[in-house]
Design a protein around this motif. Structure first.
Motif, mmCIF file in Angstrom:
data_model
loop_
_atom_site.group_PDB
_atom_site.id
_atom_site.type_symbol
_atom_site.label_atom_id
_atom_site.label_comp_id
_atom_site.label_asym_id
_atom_site.label_seq_id
_atom_site.Cartn_x
_atom_site.Cartn_y
_atom_site.Cartn_z
ATOM 1 N N ASP A 1 0.932 -0.856 -0.166
ATOM 2 C CA ASP A 1 -0.517 -0.025 0.148
ATOM 3 C C ASP A 1 0.875 1.108 -0.199
ATOM 4 O O ASP A 1 0.614 2.610 -0.505
ATOM 5 C CB ASP A 1 -1.187 0.164 1.292
ATOM 6 C CG ASP A 1 -2.061 -1.062 1.351
ATOM 7 O OD1 ASP A 1 -2.317 -1.641 -0.145
ATOM 8 O OD2 ASP A 1 -2.236 -1.343 1.667
ATOM 9 N N THR B 1 -4.877 4.054 2.200
ATOM 10 C CA THR B 1 -4.788 3.917 0.724
ATOM 11 C C THR B 1 -6.411 3.659 -0.129
ATOM 12 O O THR B 1 -5.910 4.326 -1.846
ATOM 13 C CB THR B 1 -4.832 2.352 0.289
ATOM 14 O OG1 THR B 1 -3.569 2.277 1.573
ATOM 15 C CG2 THR B 1 -4.213 1.777 -0.843
ATOM 16 N N ILE B 2 -7.774 3.200 0.195
ATOM 17 C CA ILE B 2 -8.347 4.147 -0.533
ATOM 18 C C ILE B 2 -8.458 5.180 -1.445
ATOM 19 O O ILE B 2 -9.057 5.794 -1.971
ATOM 20 C CB ILE B 2 -10.470 3.363 -0.076
ATOM 21 C CG1 ILE B 2 -9.627 1.165 -0.141
ATOM 22 C CG2 ILE B 2 -10.577 3.337 -0.594
ATOM 23 C CD1 ILE B 2 -10.330 0.205 0.477
ATOM 24 N N GLN C 1 -6.551 4.469 -10.168
ATOM 25 C CA GLN C 1 -7.330 4.682 -9.123
ATOM 26 C C GLN C 1 -7.602 3.144 -8.570
ATOM 27 O O GLN C 1 -8.187 3.411 -7.230
ATOM 28 C CB GLN C 1 -8.724 5.662 -9.790
ATOM 29 C CG GLN C 1 -8.806 6.753 -9.285
ATOM 30 C CD GLN C 1 -9.555 7.859 -10.288
ATOM 31 O OE1 GLN C 1 -10.241 7.538 -11.184
ATOM 32 N NE2 GLN C 1 -9.701 9.026 -9.472
ATOM 33 N N LEU D 1 -7.934 0.964 -5.276
ATOM 34 C CA LEU D 1 -9.142 0.180 -4.401
ATOM 35 C C LEU D 1 -9.104 -0.814 -3.957
ATOM 36 O O LEU D 1 -9.705 -1.764 -3.183
ATOM 37 C CB LEU D 1 -10.527 0.298 -5.223
ATOM 38 C CG LEU D 1 -11.807 -0.005 -4.350
ATOM 39 C CD1 LEU D 1 -12.088 1.199 -3.232
ATOM 40 C CD2 LEU D 1 -12.893 0.288 -5.931
ATOM 41 N N GLY E 1 -6.257 -1.584 -1.461
ATOM 42 C CA GLY E 1 -6.742 -0.957 -0.116
ATOM 43 C C GLY E 1 -7.675 -1.953 0.895
ATOM 44 O O GLY E 1 -7.185 -2.338 1.530
ATOM 45 N N PHE E 2 -8.886 -2.987 -0.032
ATOM 46 C CA PHE E 2 -9.328 -4.304 0.926
ATOM 47 C C PHE E 2 -8.321 -4.760 1.625
ATOM 48 O O PHE E 2 -9.147 -4.940 2.994
ATOM 49 C CB PHE E 2 -10.189 -4.080 0.101
ATOM 50 C CG PHE E 2 -11.820 -3.020 0.034
ATOM 51 C CD1 PHE E 2 -12.464 -3.043 1.121
ATOM 52 C CD2 PHE E 2 -11.925 -2.534 -1.618
ATOM 53 C CE1 PHE E 2 -14.192 -2.154 0.800
ATOM 54 C CE2 PHE E 2 -13.397 -1.508 -1.707
ATOM 55 C CZ PHE E 2 -14.277 -1.302 -0.159
#
Length: 458
Positions: A53, A117-118, A199, A203, A206-207
């Motif tokens: 990340d 991160t998201i 992007q 996304l 990050g999860f």
């Protein structure tokens, strides 16, 4: 203040001597295997995700330069600003870990950096980028020094090298996996569901940190003496192996924090670590760009960064393991730093002469030998500093100070980058940055040698 352990474990200038006739070797080995399987995979996964990340910004450098309309120097600044918050919050975070429930603290940290991160998907300009990178640094600050300190709850000093090796090897795996993921994700059709490919990368990456962080809160064990997954006999053995484990939850002494901050041995370790980390992070964030410079496309560069760090991950573990067996960690450090310095010099020369295959080989060697120094130096630190408060403070201080290298490395490359000029026939080149990394490796050699002499009393 006593910082050099001279009782059951002596580690002056890295030599290992340990004995405890009260412990059955077979029972201890079985206990270690059980602890390893319970702790190491999760801690390693967490560090892999944390490094993924923070370093994935290097995989989208080309996209950010174009979409955010930022310069090369602004990009280098954005990469490095991460470490400002990281450095400032490392010592407080480690002291919080010492006084809190480790599983809850470490798990919460992972959830926080996953959210940051998201948040990168909402970045629209340079100011937004700086803000998110600062908060990402703050949220990640407590994990690595905390993980290094956490391992002292479970392992003897001479057992920590290879475990730290796995931890640091996971960072190389993160960059390797990141290269493959970036190669795949960046080929997503532009503006799918209103998001650009870069992007989507933030996304998607990050999860997993958020989910793993929640899992950590419930799964990661705190201390051996209350580990229900161990039998009563195993808990007694764990306490016998590490008789001062209770001190890690009580008897906190703030005067020891000040003593560590003024201790010259600790600052030598900090100087060694920053000399190692500067080229490590420079390579981490710029490896796709460096590979691109020697003749590969943007997509090929992300893909080719994966085998570089796959080899690095293997070498990190093998060298850390060897340092446990060989014992004299200072010699291992000097050897790796020497090879690293030579590799960076040859990389700079090969880049200038457009010798692409030689440059690619040098990238493999430089990355492997630079990363391999990190767990060896930290294991040496852990075996030199004794006491719970001392260890927590020294670990955070050394890792925190060393992360100045996270600011220096990327900015050195961005400031020394030779801007291409087609009219004058000048091609873009990172060769000057490679020479600067060689100097940093040479500094690591000098500081290690001086610390070795200091601990020998010369």
């Amino acid at each position: 203040m006593q910082t050099i352990s001279n009782d059951k474990f002596s580690d002056k200038y890295g030599s290992l001597e340990c004995s405890n006739s009260q412990i059955n070797e077979q029972a201890e080995n079985e206990l270690l295997k059980k602890i390893d399987w319970k702790i190491i995979p999760l801690i390693t996964l967490l560090y892999l995700l944390s490094f993924l990340d923070r370093s994935n910004i290097g995989n989208v450098r080309f996209d950010l330069l174009n979409d955010l309309e930022i310069s090369e120097r602004q990009f280098g600044f954005a990469v490095g600003i991460f470490y400002v918050g990281y450095i400032l919050f490392e010592i407080p975070a480690n002291l919080i870990l010492r006084a809190s429930i480790p599983s809850i603290w470490i798990g919460s940290i992972a959830v926080a950096w996953g959210i940051c991160t998201i948040a990168m998907i909402f970045v629209n300009d340079f100011k937004d980028l700086i803000l998110v990178r600062i908060f990402l640094g703050i949220t990640e600050a407590g994990f690595f020094p905390g993980a290094v300190f956490y391992l002292t709850f479970w392992y003897k000093k001479q057992e920590q090298g290879r475990r730290l090796g796995l931890l640091v090897a996971s960072t190389a795996c993160a960059v390797s996996i990141g290269g493959i993921l970036a190669y795949l994700i960046l080929q997503i059709q532009s503006d799918s569901f209103g998001l650009k490919p870069w992007q989507w990368l933030f996304l998607i990456e990050g999860f997993p940190s958020i989910l793993t962080g929640i899992f950590t809160c419930f799964y990661l064990p705190n201390y051996p003496n209350n580990a229900k997954w161990l039998t009563e006999e195993e808990r007694k053995l764990a306490k016998l192996r590490l008789p001062d484990i209770e001190e890690k939850k009580s008897n906190f002494e703030f005067d020891k924090v000040l003593d560590i901050l003024l201790n010259t041995t600790v600052w030598f370790f900090a100087l060694i670590q920053v000399s190692i980390v500067t080229p490590s992070y420079a390579v981490t964030f710029y490896i796709p760009s460096i590979i691109n410079e020697i003749g590969f496309t943007k997509f090929q560069s992300n893909l080719l960064s994966s085998p570089v760090f796959a080899v690095t991950a293997i070498m990190v573990f093998l060298i850390a393991r060897q340092s446990d067996i060989y014992g004299d960690r200072s010699i291992v450090l000097i050897s790796c730093a020497s090879i690293s310095a030579v590799a960076f010099v040859l990389l700079g020369i090969a880049s200038m002469l457009q010798q692409h295959m030689i440059a690619l080989c040098c990238i493999f060697v430089a990355a492997a030998t630079t990363y391999s120094q990190v767990p060896v130096s930290l294991a040496w630190l852990n075996s030199t500093i004794t006491g719970s408060t001392n260890s927590a403070t020294a670990t955070a201080l050394v890792i925190g100070f060393s992360n100045l290298g996270g600011i220096l490395g990327p900015n050195i490359y961005s400031w020394l980058y030779i801007i291409p000029n087609e009219e004058q026939g000048i091609k873009g080149s990172f060769s000057l940055g490679h020479f600067a990394m060689a100097i940093s490796s040479f500094c690591s050699i000098c500081f290690t040698f001086l610390l070795r002499l200091k601990l020998k009393g010369l």
